[in-house]
Motif scaffolding. Structure first.
Motif, short mmCIF file in Angstrom:
data_model
loop_
_atom_site.label_atom_id
_atom_site.label_comp_id
_atom_site.label_asym_id
_atom_site.label_seq_id
_atom_site.Cartn_x
_atom_site.Cartn_y
_atom_site.Cartn_z
N ALA A 135 0.82 -1.22 0.00
CA ALA A 135 0.00 0.00 0.00
C ALA A 135 0.85 1.27 0.00
O ALA A 135 0.35 2.35 0.31
N GLY A 136 2.14 1.13 -0.36
CA GLY A 136 3.03 2.29 -0.44
C GLY A 136 3.83 2.57 0.82
O GLY A 136 4.61 3.52 0.85
N LEU A 137 3.67 1.75 1.86
CA LEU A 137 4.40 1.96 3.11
C LEU A 137 5.72 1.20 3.08
O LEU A 137 5.72 -0.04 3.01
N PRO A 138 6.85 1.89 3.11
CA PRO A 138 8.15 1.20 3.07
C PRO A 138 8.41 0.43 4.36
O PRO A 138 7.86 0.76 5.42
N VAL A 139 9.26 -0.59 4.26
CA VAL A 139 9.78 -1.23 5.47
C VAL A 139 10.82 -0.29 6.08
O VAL A 139 11.17 0.74 5.49
N ASP A 140 11.32 -0.67 7.23
CA ASP A 140 12.42 0.07 7.85
C ASP A 140 13.67 -0.18 7.00
O ASP A 140 14.35 -1.20 7.14
N MET A 141 13.97 0.75 6.11
CA MET A 141 15.06 0.53 5.16
C MET A 141 16.43 0.53 5.82
O MET A 141 17.35 -0.12 5.33
N ASP A 142 16.58 1.23 6.92
CA ASP A 142 17.85 1.19 7.64
C ASP A 142 18.13 -0.24 8.12
O ASP A 142 19.23 -0.76 7.94
N ARG A 143 17.12 -0.84 8.71
CA ARG A 143 17.27 -2.21 9.21
C ARG A 143 17.41 -3.20 8.05
O ARG A 143 18.23 -4.13 8.11
N LEU A 144 16.64 -3.01 6.99
CA LEU A 144 16.71 -3.89 5.82
C LEU A 144 18.13 -3.96 5.27
O LEU A 144 18.68 -5.05 5.06
N TYR A 145 18.74 -2.81 5.05
CA TYR A 145 20.07 -2.80 4.44
C TYR A 145 21.17 -3.15 5.43
O TYR A 145 22.24 -3.60 5.03
N GLU A 146 20.90 -2.99 6.71
CA GLU A 146 21.83 -3.47 7.72
C GLU A 146 21.94 -4.99 7.63
O GLU A 146 23.04 -5.56 7.67
N ILE A 147 20.79 -5.66 7.48
CA ILE A 147 20.77 -7.12 7.34
C ILE A 147 21.45 -7.53 6.04
O ILE A 147 22.27 -8.45 6.01
N ALA A 148 21.11 -6.84 4.96
CA ALA A 148 21.66 -7.20 3.64
C ALA A 148 23.19 -7.08 3.63
O ALA A 148 23.89 -7.95 3.09
N ARG A 149 23.70 -6.02 4.23
CA ARG A 149 25.16 -5.84 4.27
C ARG A 149 25.82 -6.91 5.14
O ARG A 149 26.88 -7.45 4.78
N ALA A 150 25.20 -7.22 6.27
CA ALA A 150 25.80 -8.18 7.20
C ALA A 150 25.94 -9.56 6.58
O ALA A 150 26.91 -10.28 6.86
N TYR A 151 24.96 -9.93 5.72
CA TYR A 151 24.98 -11.26 5.13
C TYR A 151 25.34 -11.24 3.64
O TYR A 151 25.22 -12.26 2.97
N LYS A 152 25.78 -10.07 3.15
CA LYS A 152 26.18 -9.93 1.75
C LYS A 152 25.09 -10.39 0.78
O LYS A 152 25.32 -11.18 -0.14
N LEU A 153 23.89 -9.89 1.00
CA LEU A 153 22.74 -10.24 0.18
C LEU A 153 22.34 -9.09 -0.73
O LEU A 153 22.48 -7.92 -0.37
N ARG A 154 21.84 -9.42 -1.91
CA ARG A 154 21.24 -8.41 -2.78
C ARG A 154 19.83 -8.12 -2.30
O ARG A 154 19.16 -8.97 -1.69
#
Length: 384
Positions: free
Chosen positions: A135-154
Motif C-alpha cells: 500500500a506504499g508503506l516502506p519497510v524500515d530501510m535502515d534495518r533492511l540494508y543493515e541485514i543485507a550488508r551483514a549477510y552480503k545479500l542483494r
C-alpha cells in the motif's frame, strides 16, 4: 440526484488529463508507437526523480521483478526471502528464475515483512531479499540494508506500489539496491501497463536493456549479436506518453491521497465499525504515498463473511471494494511446494480479513463519508 441510486464508486480509477490524452494522439499520429523517443524521455524523467540513477522501463512490474532477480545474480537453487502478503507475482518471478521463495511472516501492525524474522530465514543458499512496500508503506530501510550488508545479500525492492513514497525524506528509488516500480492502472502513476527498474550502474542498465529485448546488441546499421537469453518486455511509446503525463502530476496525486487517507482515519475514530474492532492502517503520513486504504474486518464479531460484506457494499451502497491480498503460500501452486496453513499466521489472518476501500484522486470528502457510513451501517446491522 436520486440518493437511492448514487453513482457507482469504484475502489480505484486512474485520472488521465486531456493534455495526456492529446499527447497519446500525437504519438499515434507520429508513426512511432513502439519503444522510441517517448520511452527515452520517460526513463530520463524517472532517473532524475531517482537522483540520477540508471532507469529502464518495461512493459510490466512483473517483468521488472524477474529481470531484477536475474541482474542481481539469482540463479536456480538460490533462495530469495520475501513476504506472503503480496500480489502473487512477487513470488512467481522467483520461481520463474528457478530460485526458491522463502516466506517470512508479516508485522501485523505495518503489514509488511517482519524484518525481525528475516535473519532466522537466512541460510547459505540465500541470495537476496525481496521486501514489498504494501500500500506504499516502506519497510524500515535502515534495518533492511543493515541485514543485507551483514549477510552480503542483494535486495530487490518490490516498490510496485511505492512511487512517491519516502524513507526519512529520501524518495524510494533514490537509495538502496535494485528497485522495481509498477505503472499498472491501479497504481498512483500509470502508463496503462508498465514498470521500471532503478539500477546501480551502467553495467546493470545495459543488462536490463538486453534482457528487455531478446538479449540483442546492435552495432552500426547492420551489425547484431545475441549473448544472453532475453525476452520481449519493452514499453511502447504510447504507454510511455501516458506515464510522462502522470509523472507531471504525481506530487498532486500523492497530496490528494494523503488528504483522503486522513479523512478515512478521522472518520473511523468512532462508529459501529470501530466499536466492533475494525483494523486500520498505520497512520504514516511522512513515508507512505497511500496507494491503498485497507481495513481488516472483525469477522469473528460479524454474522456475515467478507464476500457477503463486499456484495452488500456493491449492491446496496454501490461502492466497489477489493482484496489485497490473500496469503500467497495458501495458493495451490505453493501448497504443492510444501507450504501449508498455519505457517505464517499474521499473513493468513490479514489475507482472510483485509478489505480495500476506494481511494483515488477524483474522490471527494463526501465520498469518504459515504464509504465510512456504509461500512458502519453494515457493521451495525450484522454485528454480534
Amino acid at each position: 440526484m436520486n440518493q437511492e441510486h448514487p453513482p457507482f464508486l469504484p475502489f480505484v480509477r486512474p485520472e488521465i488529463d486531456e493534455e495526456t490524452i492529446q499527447g497519446v494522439v500525437d504519438v499515434l499520429r507520429s508513426g512511432w508507437i513502439t519503444t522510441g523517443p517517448q520511452n527515452e524521455a520517460f526513463e530520463k524523467q524517472l532517473s532524475a526523480y531517482c537522483g540520477g540513477r540508471p532507469v529502464r522501463a518495461f512493459n510490466s512490474g512483473t517483468a521488472t521483478l524477474e529481470i531484477g532477480l536475474r541482474i542481481a545474480g539469482v540463479r536456480p537453487g538460490d533462495e530469495v526471502i520475501t513476504t506472503p502478503a503480496s500480489w502473487v507475482a512477487t513470488s512467481n518471478v522467483i520461481l520463474e528464475v528457478g530460485a526458491v521463495p522463502v516466506f517470512v511472516d508479516i508485522d501485523p501492525r505495518t503489514r509488511n515483512i517482519d524484518l525481525n524474522l528475516v535473519e532466522q530465514a537466512i541460510t547459505p543458499r540465500t541470495k537476496a531479499i525481496m521486501p514489498v512496500y504494501l500500500a506504499g508503506l516502506p519497510v524500515d530501510m535502515d534495518r533492511l540494508y543493515e541485514i543485507a550488508r551483514a549477510y552480503k545479500l542483494r535486495v530487490i525492492e518490490d516498490a510496485a506500489q511505492a512511487l512517491g513514497s519516502t524513507w526519512h525524506g529520501e524518495r524510494i528509488g533514490k537509495l538502496g539496491d535494485i528497485v522495481s516500480f509498477s505503472f499498472h492502472p491501479n497504481k498512483n502513476v500509470t502508463s496503462i501497463e508498465g514498470g521500471a527498474l532503478v539500477l546501480n550502474d551502467e553495467r546493470e542498465s545495459e543488462l536490463a536493456r538486453k534482457y528487455r529485448l531478446q538479449g540483442i546488441t546492435r552495432t552500426g546499421l547492420d551489425g547484431m549479436d545475441c549473448d544472453l537469453l532475453g525476452g520481449k518486455y519493452n514499453l511502447t511509446d504510447v504507454a510511455a506518453r501516458v506515464g510522462l503525463g502522470q509523472l507531471a502530476q504525481m506530487e498532486r496525486f500523492t497530496a490528494k491521497r494523503k488528504t483522503l487517507a486522513q479523512s478515512y482515519l478521522a472518520r473511523f475514530e468512532q462508529g459501529a465499525a470501530r466499536e466492533l474492532g475494525i483494523g486500520l492502517p498505520v497512520a504514516d503520513f511522512a513515508n507512505s504515498n497511500w496507494h491503498m486504504f485497507q481495513i481488516t474486518l472483525p469477522l469473528e464479531r460479524l454474522t456475515i463473511d467478507r464476500a457477503r460484506f463486499m456484495q452488500i457494499m456493491q449492491e446496496k451502497y454501490r461502492i466497489g471494494t477489493g482484496v489485497h491480498y490473500p496469503a500467497i503460500h495458501l495458493f495451490t501452486l505453493y501448497r504443492a511446494r510444501g507450504f501449508a496453513a498455519g505457517m505464517f499466521p499474521h499473513a493468513e489472518r490479514f489475507g482472510e480479513t483485509t478489505l480495500t476501500l476506494p481511494l483515488f484522486t477524483q474522490m471527494s470528502e463526501g465520498d469518504v463519508t459515504r464509504v465510512c457510513d456504509a461500512v458502519d451501517e453494515i457493521c451495525a446491522e450484522h454485528g454480534k
